[in-house]
Motif scaffolding. Sequence first.
Motif, PDB file in Angstrom:
ATOM      1  N   ASP A  24      75.624  78.432  58.068  1.00  0.00           N
ATOM      2  CA  ASP A  24      75.706  79.110  57.833  1.00  0.00           C
ATOM      3  C   ASP A  24      75.355  79.744  55.941  1.00  0.00           C
ATOM      4  N   LEU A  25      76.210  78.954  55.567  1.00  0.00           N
ATOM      5  CA  LEU A  25      76.515  79.324  53.599  1.00  0.00           C
ATOM      6  C   LEU A  25      75.019  78.947  52.465  1.00  0.00           C
ATOM      7  N   LEU A  26      74.202  77.654  53.677  1.00  0.00           N
ATOM      8  CA  LEU A  26      72.585  77.645  53.670  1.00  0.00           C
ATOM      9  C   LEU A  26      71.940  78.748  53.957  1.00  0.00           C
ATOM     10  N   ARG A  27      72.126  79.225  54.786  1.00  0.00           N
ATOM     11  CA  ARG A  27      71.639  80.288  55.830  1.00  0.00           C
ATOM     12  C   ARG A  27      71.166  81.416  54.737  1.00  0.00           C
ATOM     13  N   ARG A  28      72.988  81.591  54.737  1.00  0.00           N
ATOM     14  CA  ARG A  28      73.235  82.585  53.394  1.00  0.00           C
ATOM     15  C   ARG A  28      72.272  83.283  52.250  1.00  0.00           C
ATOM     16  N   GLY A  29      72.379  81.522  51.156  1.00  0.00           N
ATOM     17  CA  GLY A  29      71.256  81.382  50.543  1.00  0.00           C
ATOM     18  C   GLY A  29      72.118  82.319  48.722  1.00  0.00           C
ATOM     19  N   ASP A  30      73.316  82.506  49.031  1.00  0.00           N
ATOM     20  CA  ASP A  30      73.568  83.666  47.982  1.00  0.00           C
ATOM     21  C   ASP A  30      73.485  82.288  46.878  1.00  0.00           C
ATOM     22  N   HIS A  31      73.748  80.726  46.456  1.00  0.00           N
ATOM     23  CA  HIS A  31      74.032  80.229  45.772  1.00  0.00           C
ATOM     24  C   HIS A  31      73.805  78.889  45.986  1.00  0.00           C
ATOM     25  N   ALA A  32      73.273  77.795  44.689  1.00  0.00           N
ATOM     26  CA  ALA A  32      73.248  76.288  45.307  1.00  0.00           C
ATOM     27  C   ALA A  32      73.021  75.443  44.148  1.00  0.00           C
ATOM     28  N   LEU A  33      74.183  74.819  44.337  1.00  0.00           N
ATOM     29  CA  LEU A  33      74.571  73.933  43.108  1.00  0.00           C
ATOM     30  C   LEU A  33      73.824  72.488  43.047  1.00  0.00           C
ATOM     31  N   PHE A  34      73.447  71.909  41.930  1.00  0.00           N
ATOM     32  CA  PHE A  34      73.360  70.480  42.271  1.00  0.00           C
ATOM     33  C   PHE A  34      73.926  69.741  40.508  1.00  0.00           C
ATOM     34  N   GLY A  35      74.406  68.464  41.235  1.00  0.00           N
ATOM     35  CA  GLY A  35      75.181  68.105  40.376  1.00  0.00           C
ATOM     36  C   GLY A  35      74.138  67.027  39.396  1.00  0.00           C
ATOM     37  N   VAL A  36      73.732  66.566  38.339  1.00  0.00           N
ATOM     38  CA  VAL A  36      72.590  65.322  38.283  1.00  0.00           C
ATOM     39  C   VAL A  36      74.250  64.667  37.576  1.00  0.00           C
ATOM     40  N   SER A  37      74.107  63.573  36.926  1.00  0.00           N
ATOM     41  CA  SER A  37      74.649  62.254  36.002  1.00  0.00           C
ATOM     42  C   SER A  37      73.535  61.444  35.317  1.00  0.00           C
ATOM     43  N   THR A  38      74.116  60.827  34.853  1.00  0.00           N
ATOM     44  CA  THR A  38      73.749  60.120  33.253  1.00  0.00           C
ATOM     45  C   THR A  38      72.839  58.571  34.069  1.00  0.00           C
ATOM     46  N   GLY A  39      73.415  58.173  35.271  1.00  0.00           N
ATOM     47  CA  GLY A  39      73.252  56.657  35.557  1.00  0.00           C
ATOM     48  C   GLY A  39      72.451  55.906  36.787  1.00  0.00           C
ATOM     49  N   ASN A  40      72.500  57.594  37.174  1.00  0.00           N
ATOM     50  CA  ASN A  40      71.577  56.947  38.633  1.00  0.00           C
ATOM     51  C   ASN A  40      70.009  57.169  38.557  1.00  0.00           C
ATOM     52  N   SER A  41      70.033  56.212  38.608  1.00  0.00           N
ATOM     53  CA  SER A  41      67.992  56.629  39.427  1.00  0.00           C
ATOM     54  C   SER A  41      67.194  57.606  40.294  1.00  0.00           C
ATOM     55  N   TYR A  42      68.000  58.020  40.527  1.00  0.00           N
ATOM     56  CA  TYR A  42      67.600  58.861  41.832  1.00  0.00           C
ATOM     57  C   TYR A  42      67.182  59.825  40.981  1.00  0.00           C
ATOM     58  N   PHE A  43      67.474  60.716  39.946  1.00  0.00           N
ATOM     59  CA  PHE A  43      67.457  61.379  39.696  1.00  0.00           C
ATOM     60  C   PHE A  43      66.013  61.502  38.881  1.00  0.00           C
ATOM     61  N   THR A  44      64.761  61.279  39.333  1.00  0.00           N
ATOM     62  CA  THR A  44      63.535  61.590  39.147  1.00  0.00           C
ATOM     63  C   THR A  44      63.033  62.922  38.220  1.00  0.00           C
ATOM     64  N   ARG A  45      62.374  62.856  37.936  1.00  0.00           N
ATOM     65  CA  ARG A  45      61.731  64.109  37.548  1.00  0.00           C
ATOM     66  C   ARG A  45      60.652  64.522  38.681  1.00  0.00           C
ATOM     67  N   ARG A  46      60.724  63.662  40.155  1.00  0.00           N
ATOM     68  CA  ARG A  46      59.625  64.166  40.716  1.00  0.00           C
ATOM     69  C   ARG A  46      60.661  65.059  41.720  1.00  0.00           C
TER      70      ARG A  46
END
Length: 237
Positions: A24-46
């Motif tokens: 329900d909160l996704l569909r509501r669409g008020d706010h999204a938070l993304f946490g990004v860490s330094t040592g995680n190879s997942y967080f590429t520019r793409r």
Amino acid sequence: MPHSEPALIDNDLDIVPVGMRSGDLLRRGDHALFGVSTGNSYFTRRCLAEVMAWAVDRFEVVDVVHADVALEAMLEAFGYERPAARRSAAKQLRGVRRRIKGALEDVGPDAGRVRVRPLSDFLDQPGYREVRAQVRTALQTDMELRSVRDAMAHQFLAKRLAPGALPLPAQTEAALDYVNAELPFFVDTPHILGVDSSVHCYHTVLALGRLLFGERPTGLLRPADTQGYAIVAACLA
């Protein structure tokens, strides 16, 4: 396991709400938070560009918080001299900021609705301090919460230790500081950031997310009714 709605494919992303209220909160669409860490190879520019493009299309406001708390202390605990730890931490943070900046450039004009801040910016803010005090109180008596928190810290350390090695006290302390600083954003991001509701988005279900959004029957610490959690996984192809 927490309740999860069926996975959705949206712009080549996997979207899985976790917990009873998150859909329900996704569909509501008020706010999204993304946490990004330094040592995680997942967080590429793409990958960051893909999730940011999805988020700005569906949420009124998007925040990206990149972890910088306890980074220098962690490096020192692993043997870096203080000046070297400071230089290494600065280099890692520059790399994260560069990838986030590049991703937002790829998103285009809508990226103006994305706020990017380091975790350390929140440490002295009243809303964050209030939620962190709530977390600190819960950790004193909620053994399940403490166990999951400790396991996450040790998992973080295990990637940096030699096989079979035990962490030193300073290493454990730095890892716990790292996890403790992030924990309030699992509990009540709306109170911290002054938004009506929020969905904490990550590319997998972290142990704290599994615990807090798993509708457990006991436990002092529970997410706010306006706090959601969702798997948002990019780079699938």
